[in-house]
Design an enzyme around this catalytic site. Structure first.
Site, PDB file in Angstrom:
ATOM      1  N   ARG A 110       0.839  -1.199   0.000  1.00 45.75           N
ATOM      2  CA  ARG A 110       0.000   0.000   0.000  1.00 45.75           C
ATOM      3  C   ARG A 110       0.876   1.252   0.000  1.00 45.75           C
ATOM      4  NH1 ARG A 110      -2.850  -3.823   3.062  1.00 45.75           N
ATOM      5  NH2 ARG A 110      -4.916  -4.247   2.173  1.00 45.75           N
ATOM      6  N   LYS A 119      -3.273  -1.505   7.184  1.00 40.63           N
ATOM      7  CA  LYS A 119      -4.716  -1.287   7.078  1.00 40.63           C
ATOM      8  C   LYS A 119      -5.482  -2.292   7.920  1.00 40.63           C
ATOM      9  CE  LYS A 119      -8.451  -1.030   3.665  1.00 40.63           C
ATOM     10  NZ  LYS A 119      -8.810  -1.128   2.230  1.00 40.63           N
ATOM     11  N   HIS A 142      -1.283   3.252  -6.045  1.00 35.92           N
ATOM     12  CA  HIS A 142      -2.030   2.069  -5.641  1.00 35.92           C
ATOM     13  C   HIS A 142      -2.166   1.082  -6.800  1.00 35.92           C
ATOM     14  CE1 HIS A 142      -5.154  -0.408  -3.779  1.00 35.92           C
ATOM     15  NE2 HIS A 142      -4.885   0.197  -2.647  1.00 35.92           N
ATOM     16  N   ARG A 202      -0.312  -2.321  -7.144  1.00 34.62           N
ATOM     17  CA  ARG A 202      -0.855  -3.517  -6.489  1.00 34.62           C
ATOM     18  C   ARG A 202      -1.714  -4.311  -7.473  1.00 34.62           C
ATOM     19  NH1 ARG A 202      -0.930  -4.038  -1.199  1.00 34.62           N
ATOM     20  NH2 ARG A 202      -3.142  -4.615  -0.943  1.00 34.62           N
ATOM     21  N   HIS A 223      -3.823  -8.979   1.966  1.00 31.58           N
ATOM     22  CA  HIS A 223      -5.276  -9.056   2.028  1.00 31.58           C
ATOM     23  C   HIS A 223      -5.665 -10.004   3.152  1.00 31.58           C
ATOM     24  CE1 HIS A 223      -5.820  -7.770  -2.444  1.00 31.58           C
ATOM     25  NE2 HIS A 223      -5.657  -6.741  -1.633  1.00 31.58           N
ATOM     26  N   TYR A 259      -2.782 -20.031   9.221  1.00 28.34           N
ATOM     27  CA  TYR A 259      -2.056 -21.034   8.430  1.00 28.34           C
ATOM     28  C   TYR A 259      -1.343 -20.382   7.255  1.00 28.34           C
ATOM     29  CZ  TYR A 259      -1.348 -25.044   5.312  1.00 28.34           C
ATOM     30  OH  TYR A 259      -0.812 -25.985   4.484  1.00 28.34           O
TER      31      TYR A 259
END
Length: 406
Positions: A245, A272, A333, A336, A360, A370
């Site tokens: 970001r 974020k 941005h 990304r 994310h 995991y």
């Protein structure tokens, strides 16, 4: 005999304070300086007490008698007039100390000094900016007096200026402040949550991004040729390689880098999702970061602004892209989206590894834990592959990506 206005006006001060009685406990105290002040003497619970009604002529004889009658009515109900006044003054003082603005600042300070959970300087600046938007409307209002219509009016003012997402964040911020006031015994009701549906949904804007390898190669060559401020140059190059970001890249700290192990650890307070995020650093990314090492002697930031005490400004990268002629085609941005699209298209990498690289959040808590560890080796390899691909695009070589997956 009761006093008259003419008698009061003609009273001359003496060498000592003089007392001039009206009736029913009311009297005028005249000081040697000439000031005249109303008082009332009374008894409460067997003790003689006194209450002041203010100076003459600001408080007239008629007004002083009215105040006296109000005090006598309280006494008849078993209430101490002086005690009631003190309680009202305390309540007023507490109200002044518990305005929305003051409670909000107290919360910001608390979160900034909360040990391991402390918010970053960047987050603090954003929070203070949100407060600055609300302060003109409700900053001086005691928190218990902040009503839903009052708060909604402040939010609508921002919303109607076209900043729907900002209005949504303001509602959330106001809710946190009032919740804090409730937790600390300074309010009882929070009107902010009920306003969630009263605001318009933010307009979803897709960030412009280049996903064609040939066009991306041209952009990367243009970035190499760009001659701007050193921090901007380096942060712009690194954005393509790390695709994190924009706010996280511009606020990169030397303290969060382990260059020997090639790892950048973004603290939870700077992300974020409010979760620590580790980023493997490719050889190319390390070289870009090391090109800024001289900065470490005078700034905590890898990409400082003109003022070493602050990181690069929020609009620096997008401003550079505009000057390169990419306005409406690419944003900070957008790197990304570029990486996500081309990494998935390559077929070489597990989609979950790509999502982890993008930081994310996984909705499944168990799966999230995991994935946080399972894909680290793959992510290390993927970040190096991605940087190598960018170099290939820049050199005009595109065969490997188009060759498909393993």
């Amino acid at each position: 005999m009761p006093l008259t206005v003419k008698e009061i006006e003609n009273i001359q001060p003496g060498s000592k304070p003089t007392k001039h009685t009206d009736e029913k406990g009311l009297f005028l105290l005249v000081a040697p300086t000439g000031s005249k002040r109303w008082h009332m003497k009374y008894r409460f619970n067997g003790k003689e007490k006194r209450i002041s009604f203010g100076p003459f002529p600001e408080v007239s004889l008629k007004a002083a008698r009215a105040k006296r009658d109000e005090a006598r009515a309280l006494l008849a109900d078993g209430v101490d007039p002086s005690g009631k006044r003190q309680a009202e003054r305390l309540e007023q003082r507490l109200a002044q100390e518990n305005t929305f603005g003051m409670v909000a600042r107290e919360l910001i300070e608390k979160r900034a000094s909360d040990g391991d959970k402390a918010i970053s300087e960047t987050t603090r600046s954003k929070t203070e900016w949100l407060l600055s938007l609300l302060e003109p409307a409700i900053g001086s209002v005691p928190v218990p007096e902040v009503t839903a219509p009052m708060l909604l009016a402040a939010l609508r003012q921002v919303e109607e200026s076209g900043r729907r997402e900002t209005a949504r964040r303001l509602r959330s911020f106001a809710s946190r402040v009032i919740d804090y006031a409730i937790a600390t015994g300074r309010a009882e009701h929070n009107p902010a949550p009920a306003l969630r549906r009263a605001l318009r949904s933010p307009v979803v804007r897709n960030h412009p991004a280049i996903i064609d390898p040939r066009q991306l190669g041209k952009l990367l060559k243009a970035i190499d040729d760009y001659r701007g401020y050193a921090s901007t140059n380096a942060a712009l190059k690194l954005s393509a390689h790390l695709f994190q970001r924009p706010g996280e890249i511009r606020a990169m700290r030397w303290a969060d880098l382990d260059l020997d192990k090639a790892i950048w650890t973004i603290p939870a307070g700077d992300t974020k999702m409010r979760r620590e995020h580790r980023v493997p650093l490719s050889r190319q990314a390390l070289a870009i970061i090391r090109s800024m090492e001289d900065v470490s002697s005078y700034s905590e930031w890898v990409f400082p602004s003109w003022t070493p005490k602050k990181p690069l400004s929020e609009n620096a990268i997008n401003g550079a892209l505009r000057r390169l002629g990419y306005e409406g085609k690419m944003t900070a941005h957008g790197f990304r989206s570029t990486a996500s699209s081309l990494l998935n298209e390559s077929g070489k990498w597990n989609p979950d590894a790509i999502e982890r690289a993008l930081a994310h959040q996984d909705g499944n808590a168990v799966r999230s834990v995991y994935n946080r560890t399972q894909y680290w080796p793959e992510r290390v390899a993927m970040m190096q592959w991605w940087s190598d691909q960018l170099d290939s695009f820049k050199a005009g070589v595109f065969e490997e990506l188009q060759g498909g997956g393993q």
